[in-house]
Design an enzyme around this catalytic site. Structure first.
Site, PDB file in Angstrom:
ATOM      1  N   ASN A  11       0.805  -1.239   0.000  1.00 52.62           N
ATOM      2  CA  ASN A  11       0.000   0.000   0.000  1.00 52.62           C
ATOM      3  C   ASN A  11       0.829   1.277   0.000  1.00 52.62           C
ATOM      4  OD1 ASN A  11      -2.580  -1.378   0.066  1.00 52.62           O
ATOM      5  ND2 ASN A  11      -2.062  -1.925   2.171  1.00 52.62           N
ATOM      6  N   TYR A  23      -0.191   9.762   6.916  1.00 52.85           N
ATOM      7  CA  TYR A  23       1.037   9.512   6.142  1.00 52.85           C
ATOM      8  C   TYR A  23       1.540  10.718   5.353  1.00 52.85           C
ATOM      9  CZ  TYR A  23      -0.173   4.716   7.337  1.00 52.85           C
ATOM     10  OH  TYR A  23      -0.482   3.578   8.036  1.00 52.85           O
ATOM     11  N   HIS A 101       9.273   3.647   9.665  1.00 58.26           N
ATOM     12  CA  HIS A 101       7.831   3.891   9.557  1.00 58.26           C
ATOM     13  C   HIS A 101       7.576   5.382   9.510  1.00 58.26           C
ATOM     14  CE1 HIS A 101       6.950  -0.279  10.260  1.00 58.26           C
ATOM     15  NE2 HIS A 101       7.854  -0.257  11.223  1.00 58.26           N
TER      16      HIS A 101
HETATM   17  C1  DQA Z   1       3.527   2.104   8.299  1.00 59.59           C
HETATM   18  C2  DQA Z   1       2.799   1.701   9.588  1.00 59.59           C
HETATM   19  C3  DQA Z   1       2.081   0.371   9.420  1.00 59.59           C
HETATM   20  O1  DQA Z   1       1.393   0.019  10.613  1.00 59.59           O
HETATM   21  C4  DQA Z   1       1.068   0.460   8.299  1.00 59.59           C
HETATM   22  O2  DQA Z   1       0.460  -0.801   8.086  1.00 59.59           O
HETATM   23  C5  DQA Z   1       1.617   1.011   7.044  1.00 59.59           C
HETATM   24  C6  DQA Z   1       2.589   2.105   7.107  1.00 59.59           C
HETATM   25  C7  DQA Z   1       4.171   3.501   8.411  1.00 59.59           C
HETATM   26  O3  DQA Z   1       5.040   3.802   7.583  1.00 59.59           O
HETATM   27  O4  DQA Z   1       3.799   4.309   9.259  1.00 59.59           O
HETATM   28  O5  DQA Z   1       1.230   0.619   5.944  1.00 59.59           O
HETATM   29  O6  DQA Z   1       4.576   1.168   8.073  1.00 59.59           O
END
Ligand code: DQA
Length: 145
Positions: A11, A23, A101
């Site tokens: 994703n 994000y 993340h």
């Molecule tokens: C993520 C945090 C994960 O929990 C989430 O499933 C994502 C993005 C982040 O970059 O904050 O897809 O990895």
């Protein structure tokens, strides 16, 4: 020139339009562009993989040593919390891996508080928005130089 594999999990191809309040609005291409600029200044080479498929990520990590990567920068996205297979691949390949993340996974839902992968990584950076990637890459550069 040392090579670093950058892995973006499921994703993350939707960044820029996906849950912008969490994000931000940078696209994956913009993040990769910023990473490439930092890599250029530091004289390291990056190769990018974005995949929504666990097995494809496992394969890329498994081949990373043979493909002469010195380190891996990875946002495993949702697989962070579920993938024993990606954890085992990181443990097997013996190449320093930094997990990043965008969001702070520890300030979100309980199911995001556990990373199965972080314990086999050199370290983890979480919660600095897209800067997490740049901080992670800088950490890798310091580590391998
Ligand atoms: C993520 C945090 C994960 O929990 C989430 O499933 C994502 C993005 C982040 O970059 O904050 O897809 O990895």
């Amino acid at each position: 020139m040392k090579k670093i594999l950058v892995v973006h999990g499921p994703n993350l191809n939707l960044l820029g339009q996906r849950e912008k309040d969490i994000y931000g609005s940078a696209t994956l291409a913009e993040i990769n562009g910023a990473l490439s600029r930092l890599a250029g200044k530091s004289k390291v080479r990056l190769e990018f993989l974005q995949s929504n498929h666990e097995g494809e990520i496992v394969d890329a990590i498994g081949k990373a040593k043979k493909n002469k990567f010195s380190a891996i920068l990875m946002n495993p996205a949702a697989y962070t919390h579920t993938s024993v297979a990606i954890r085992d691949a990181v443990a097997a390949v013996e190449i320093p891996t930094v997990e990043v993340h965008i969001s702070n996974i520890y300030s979100r839902e309980d199911f995001r508080h556990q990373s199965l992968i972080a314990p086999v990584c050199h370290g983890q950076i979480s919660g600095f928005g897209t800067d997490s990637y740049l901080l992670g890459l800088q950490a890798i550069i310091n580590l391998i130089k």
